[in-house]
Design a protein around this motif. Structure first.
Motif, PDB file in Angstrom:
ATOM      1  N   GLY A   1      -8.951   3.637  -1.760  1.00  0.00           N
ATOM      2  CA  GLY A   1      -9.460   3.362  -0.421  1.00  0.00           C
ATOM      3  C   GLY A   1     -10.889   2.894  -0.388  1.00  0.00           C
ATOM      4  O   GLY A   1     -11.351   2.371   0.625  1.00  0.00           O
ATOM      5  N   ALA A   2     -11.626   3.050  -1.482  1.00  0.00           N
ATOM      6  CA  ALA A   2     -13.010   2.589  -1.548  1.00  0.00           C
ATOM      7  C   ALA A   2     -13.130   1.267  -2.289  1.00  0.00           C
ATOM      8  O   ALA A   2     -14.227   0.791  -2.532  1.00  0.00           O
ATOM      9  CB  ALA A   2     -13.880   3.646  -2.233  1.00  0.00           C
ATOM     10  N   GLY A   3     -11.990   0.658  -2.675  1.00  0.00           N
ATOM     11  CA  GLY A   3     -12.010  -0.634  -3.344  1.00  0.00           C
ATOM     12  C   GLY A   3     -12.164  -0.574  -4.848  1.00  0.00           C
ATOM     13  O   GLY A   3     -12.226  -1.606  -5.502  1.00  0.00           O
ATOM     14  N   ARG A   4     -12.220   0.642  -5.417  1.00  0.00           N
ATOM     15  CA  ARG A   4     -12.367   0.771  -6.873  1.00  0.00           C
ATOM     16  C   ARG A   4     -10.998   0.610  -7.543  1.00  0.00           C
ATOM     17  O   ARG A   4      -9.977   1.044  -7.013  1.00  0.00           O
ATOM     18  CB  ARG A   4     -12.961   2.135  -7.213  1.00  0.00           C
ATOM     19  N   PHE A   5     -11.008  -0.003  -8.714  1.00  0.00           N
ATOM     20  CA  PHE A   5      -9.772  -0.149  -9.476  1.00  0.00           C
ATOM     21  C   PHE A   5      -9.332   1.218  -9.982  1.00  0.00           C
ATOM     22  O   PHE A   5     -10.142   2.022 -10.434  1.00  0.00           O
ATOM     23  CB  PHE A   5      -9.970  -1.097 -10.667  1.00  0.00           C
TER      24      PHE A   5
ATOM     25  N   HIS B   1       0.843  -1.194   0.000  1.00  0.00           N
ATOM     26  CA  HIS B   1       0.000   0.000   0.000  1.00  0.00           C
ATOM     27  C   HIS B   1       0.876   1.241   0.000  1.00  0.00           C
ATOM     28  O   HIS B   1       2.078   1.174   0.275  1.00  0.00           O
ATOM     29  CB  HIS B   1      -0.950   0.004   1.205  1.00  0.00           C
ATOM     30  N   LEU B   2       0.273   2.366  -0.338  1.00  0.00           N
ATOM     31  CA  LEU B   2       1.003   3.626  -0.429  1.00  0.00           C
ATOM     32  C   LEU B   2       0.761   4.538   0.770  1.00  0.00           C
ATOM     33  O   LEU B   2       1.264   5.638   0.811  1.00  0.00           O
ATOM     34  CB  LEU B   2       0.617   4.363  -1.717  1.00  0.00           C
ATOM     35  N   GLY B   3      -0.008   4.110   1.745  1.00  0.00           N
ATOM     36  CA  GLY B   3      -0.238   4.896   2.942  1.00  0.00           C
ATOM     37  C   GLY B   3      -1.393   5.873   2.848  1.00  0.00           C
ATOM     38  O   GLY B   3      -1.796   6.454   3.844  1.00  0.00           O
ATOM     39  N   ASP B   4      -1.952   6.056   1.669  1.00  0.00           N
ATOM     40  CA  ASP B   4      -3.059   7.003   1.497  1.00  0.00           C
ATOM     41  C   ASP B   4      -4.349   6.280   1.090  1.00  0.00           C
ATOM     42  O   ASP B   4      -5.296   6.913   0.637  1.00  0.00           O
ATOM     43  CB  ASP B   4      -2.708   8.063   0.451  1.00  0.00           C
ATOM     44  N   GLY B   5      -4.369   4.971   1.265  1.00  0.00           N
ATOM     45  CA  GLY B   5      -5.556   4.194   0.920  1.00  0.00           C
ATOM     46  C   GLY B   5      -5.385   3.371  -0.334  1.00  0.00           C
ATOM     47  O   GLY B   5      -6.095   2.386  -0.527  1.00  0.00           O
ATOM     48  N   ARG B   6      -4.470   3.740  -1.207  1.00  0.00           N
ATOM     49  CA  ARG B   6      -4.251   2.965  -2.425  1.00  0.00           C
ATOM     50  C   ARG B   6      -3.449   1.716  -2.083  1.00  0.00           C
ATOM     51  O   ARG B   6      -2.491   1.775  -1.317  1.00  0.00           O
ATOM     52  CB  ARG B   6      -3.498   3.805  -3.460  1.00  0.00           C
ATOM     53  N   TRP B   7      -3.863   0.587  -2.653  1.00  0.00           N
ATOM     54  CA  TRP B   7      -3.188  -0.670  -2.365  1.00  0.00           C
ATOM     55  C   TRP B   7      -3.204  -1.575  -3.581  1.00  0.00           C
ATOM     56  O   TRP B   7      -4.017  -1.430  -4.472  1.00  0.00           O
ATOM     57  CB  TRP B   7      -3.826  -1.354  -1.154  1.00  0.00           C
ATOM     58  N   TRP B   8      -2.263  -2.513  -3.598  1.00  0.00           N
ATOM     59  CA  TRP B   8      -2.109  -3.435  -4.724  1.00  0.00           C
ATOM     60  C   TRP B   8      -2.909  -4.700  -4.452  1.00  0.00           C
ATOM     61  O   TRP B   8      -2.704  -5.397  -3.464  1.00  0.00           O
ATOM     62  CB  TRP B   8      -0.641  -3.784  -4.926  1.00  0.00           C
ATOM     63  N   ASP B   9      -3.843  -5.009  -5.339  1.00  0.00           N
ATOM     64  CA  ASP B   9      -4.641  -6.234  -5.256  1.00  0.00           C
ATOM     65  C   ASP B   9      -3.957  -7.275  -6.125  1.00  0.00           C
ATOM     66  O   ASP B   9      -4.077  -7.273  -7.349  1.00  0.00           O
ATOM     67  CB  ASP B   9      -6.068  -5.962  -5.736  1.00  0.00           C
ATOM     68  N   GLY B  10      -3.213  -8.171  -5.483  1.00  0.00           N
ATOM     69  CA  GLY B  10      -2.455  -9.181  -6.212  1.00  0.00           C
ATOM     70  C   GLY B  10      -3.338 -10.158  -6.966  1.00  0.00           C
ATOM     71  O   GLY B  10      -2.963 -10.648  -8.032  1.00  0.00           O
ATOM     72  N   ALA B  11      -4.518 -10.454  -6.428  1.00  0.00           N
ATOM     73  CA  ALA B  11      -5.421 -11.399  -7.090  1.00  0.00           C
ATOM     74  C   ALA B  11      -5.926 -10.842  -8.415  1.00  0.00           C
ATOM     75  O   ALA B  11      -6.093 -11.575  -9.388  1.00  0.00           O
ATOM     76  CB  ALA B  11      -6.603 -11.729  -6.180  1.00  0.00           C
ATOM     77  N   GLU B  12      -6.170  -9.547  -8.463  1.00  0.00           N
ATOM     78  CA  GLU B  12      -6.669  -8.903  -9.685  1.00  0.00           C
ATOM     79  C   GLU B  12      -5.548  -8.305 -10.525  1.00  0.00           C
ATOM     80  O   GLU B  12      -5.760  -7.948 -11.679  1.00  0.00           O
ATOM     81  CB  GLU B  12      -7.681  -7.799  -9.331  1.00  0.00           C
TER      82      GLU B  12
END
Length: 144
Positions: A61-65, A44-55
């Motif tokens: 932060g809201a789960g949107r790509f 993750h980048l600390g601001d809510g953005r994160w890497w979804d390895g499965a996708e």
């Protein structure tokens, strides 16, 4: 998340089983706000953005790509990892209201964001009571 000893009697006796149903059957092991998977280490980048390895994509932060613009963000300099742990939380902060629609599976980040106003209210109340006690009994304040 562990329940404080003084708050334990607010929860029903079957809370552990109810929590498992919400987190793993209804939410399928993912946060209901940002879709982070339980028990996994995520980048993750600390601001809510994160890497979804499965996708194979970044999420906000809201789960949107999302698509990160190359060159505008120094991603490699800011990437951190965290282990995701899901907890069941009350949407209205009322521990007596255990209706299914009032319960949600939150990761640590989303749970803290959801509870932030309640934590601020409690912190203000604690500070106010501490100062009031000091005023009444000349506690932590120096005498003039």
């Amino acid at each position: 998340m562990p329940i404080r000893r003084e708050h334990r009697f607010f929860y029903p006796i079957d809370w552990p089983q109810l929590s498992v149903v919400i987190r793993f059957q209804r939410a399928k092991g993912r946060c209901e706000v940002c879709a982070r998977p339980h028990g996994q280490r995520v980048f993750h980048l600390g601001d809510g953005r994160w890497w979804d390895g499965a996708e194979g994509s970044w999420r906000d932060g809201a789960g949107r790509f999302i698509c990160l613009a190359i060159g505008t963000d120094d991603i490699l300099g800011r990437v951190r990892t965290t282990r995701v742990v899901l907890a069941t939380g009350h949407r209205d902060h009322d521990t007596a209201n255990n209706a299914s629609k009032n319960l949600a599976a939150f990761c640590q980040r989303c749970h803290m964001n959801h509870d932030r106003p309640e934590h601020q209210r409690r912190r203000w109340r604690t500070l106010f009571r501490r100062k009031a006690g000091g005023d009444l009994f000349q506690g932590p304040y120096p005498r003039p």
